[in-house]
Scaffold this active site. Structure first.
Site, short mmCIF file in Angstrom:
data_model
loop_
_atom_site.label_atom_id
_atom_site.label_comp_id
_atom_site.label_asym_id
_atom_site.label_seq_id
_atom_site.Cartn_x
_atom_site.Cartn_y
_atom_site.Cartn_z
N GLU B 47 32.81 28.35 42.40
CA GLU B 47 31.44 28.13 41.92
C GLU B 47 30.45 29.24 42.24
O GLU B 47 29.33 29.23 41.76
CB GLU B 47 30.91 26.76 42.38
N ASN B 48 30.85 30.22 43.05
CA ASN B 48 29.97 31.37 43.24
C ASN B 48 29.94 32.29 42.02
O ASN B 48 29.22 33.28 42.01
CB ASN B 48 30.36 32.16 44.50
#
Lengths: 234, 218
Positions: B47-48
């Site tokens: 999710e980064n």
């Protein structure tokens, strides 16, 4: 004629006007893609009472963590704040206010802020402590909470390459929150590894168009690694 | 015998479908990547801002600008793409990720999940967990069935502050695989050598036990 030339001469110039009590948005995820020299300049300036909006708050001796020692941060808005002993101490003693915000909501709050959208509804956080006290509305049979946009007096951003017009490209996952932050600052300051000649960057590959960028400076970066994981050759 | 961490990861890996986009949380979920069955291609979302997470780098290829959501140095595989955090959560919130696997402290019969804070202990934050549980249709919560003291973590009502409300339908524990339907856990499979009686004894929330409860195979 300065025109669209966003370059400034020094880090002091880059953050001129930053003063006590302001809100600063900072790009980065963990220690990846953080504007490390701009953070250091804030430390040197000694401004206090800042509200800092960033996914994380660095580690004790690097990144935003260095602003904790002299109590420069009054309030932190973040999604995850582990890995930092001084942060924990100030949090437990009540010296530091923390607003924990879900990571996607945090990104969207800044995206919305930069895009002129004052608030938005999201299902994220409904029924949790994050949703407490917030307006709820049902869409498609599902409850959503109202979240407000975030903008900052200053946005500090780490890019890879830029041209003097302030068009910025990020490198790999060092992009993360940086484009969201860049768009949401009243004054957006970008530090990069390299400033290239106009025309060198392919216009269709620009991540942050220069319209969002007010000041641009080239720096050198430590790029500290938080968790070094490797595989061995098979 | 209760499942080992590796067996839990292996079980989840067998649920993967060819062409799935998958987000794996920290802990046991991360291990799932080690057990992707042959002939199945999945794209891991971090999710980064990375879709198509690859293996850890060789020592000489370490790059500080290339990390995953656990802040570990990683590589990008062929077919990967990299984007901003806003874009990353747009694809999560928009329901584009096919399967999300994450850890939990507690789940309950209403599909509520608690996984991020224990009152009285230091709270480090929810990271992306609230967005993931709110955005995904297909979530597997991976957890131990009971605490070391034997207290059930499968409850009629979560006692800890929630990460998400009414969003969990599938739970894999070290003892069983269960689904949540109409306000009850439904026992779908049990770990090898674990009796239905033990699972019943360690499940505090309402539990429906079908006539046949197959044993998992590894």
């Amino acid at each position: 004629m300065k025109g669209f030339d966003k370059r400034v001469e020094s880090y002091a110039d880059a953050l001129a006007g930053l003063s006590d009590g302001m809100t600063v948005l900072a790009g980065g995820f963990g220690l990846c893609g953080i504007p490390e020299n701009l953070i250091e300049q804030i430390r040197v300036m000694g401004v206090k009472g800042l509200t800092v909006v960033s996914n994380n708050c660095g580690v004790d001796d690097f990144g935003l963590g260095v602003l904790l020692k002299d109590r420069q941060i009054r309030k932190m808005v973040a999604s995850y704040v582990g890995e930092n002993a001084e942060f924990e101490r100030q949090l437990m003693s009540g010296e530091l206010e923390v607003e924990l915000t879900p990571q996607g909501t945090l990104a969207e709050k800044m995206r919305a802020g930069g895009a002129g959208i004052p608030a938005f509804f999201t299902a994220t956080g409904y029924g949790t402590p994050v949703g407490e006290g917030k307006e709820v509305r049902e869409f498609n049979g599902r409850p959503h909470i109202l979240e407000h946009a975030i903008t900052g007096d200053f946005a500090i951003v780490k890019g890879w390459k830029a041209d003097r017009y302030g068009n910025v490209i990020y490198r790999h996952t060092a992009q993360n929150f940086n484009p969201c932050v860049a768009a949401a600052g009243r004054i957006t300051v970008v530090e990069v590894e390299k400033i290239v000649e106009p025309g060198e960057l392919e216009p269709s590959q620009i991540h942050t168009p220069g319209i969002y960028v007010d000041r641009l400076i080239v720096g050198s970066f430590e790029k500290r690694i938080e968790k070094r994981t490797v595989r061995t050759a098979a | 015998m209760a499942l080992s961490r590796e067996q839990m990861a292996q079980w989840v890996a067998n649920e993967l479908k060819d062409g799935d986009y998958v987000n794996l949380g920290i802990g046991i979920p991360t291990l799932v990547a080690n057990y992707v069955p042959p002939g199945i291609d999945v794209m891991l979302q971090s999710e980064n801002g990375l879709l198509g997470m690859g293996a850890f780098p060789l020592e000489q290829d370490i790059d500080a600008d290339m990390i995953n959501a656990g802040k570990q140095t990683v590589t990008a595989r062929a077919g990967a793409s990299i984007f901003s955090s806003a874009e990353s959560f747009a694809m999560i919130r928009g329901g584009h990720v096919d399967l999300t696997v994450l850890g939990a402290f507690e789940v309950d019969v209403e599909g509520n999940i608690a996984s991020w804070m224990i009152p009285g202990k230091l709270v480090k934050g929810m990271g992306g967990a609230m967005d993931l549980v709110a955005g995904a249709d297909n979530i597997i919560a991976v957890m131990t069935h009971a605490s070391k003291g034997g207290e059930s973590k499968l409850l009629s009502r979560c006692s800890l502050p929630l990460t998400g409300a009414g969003c969990i339908r599938r739970v894999l524990t070290d003892l069983a695989y269960l689904e949540i339907e109409d306000g009850a856990f439904v026992l779908k499979a049990r770990a090898p050598g674990v009796s239905v009686e033990e699972i019943v004894a360690k499940t505090a929330g309402a539990l429906r036990v079908p006539d046949e409860v197959p044993e998992m195979r590894f």
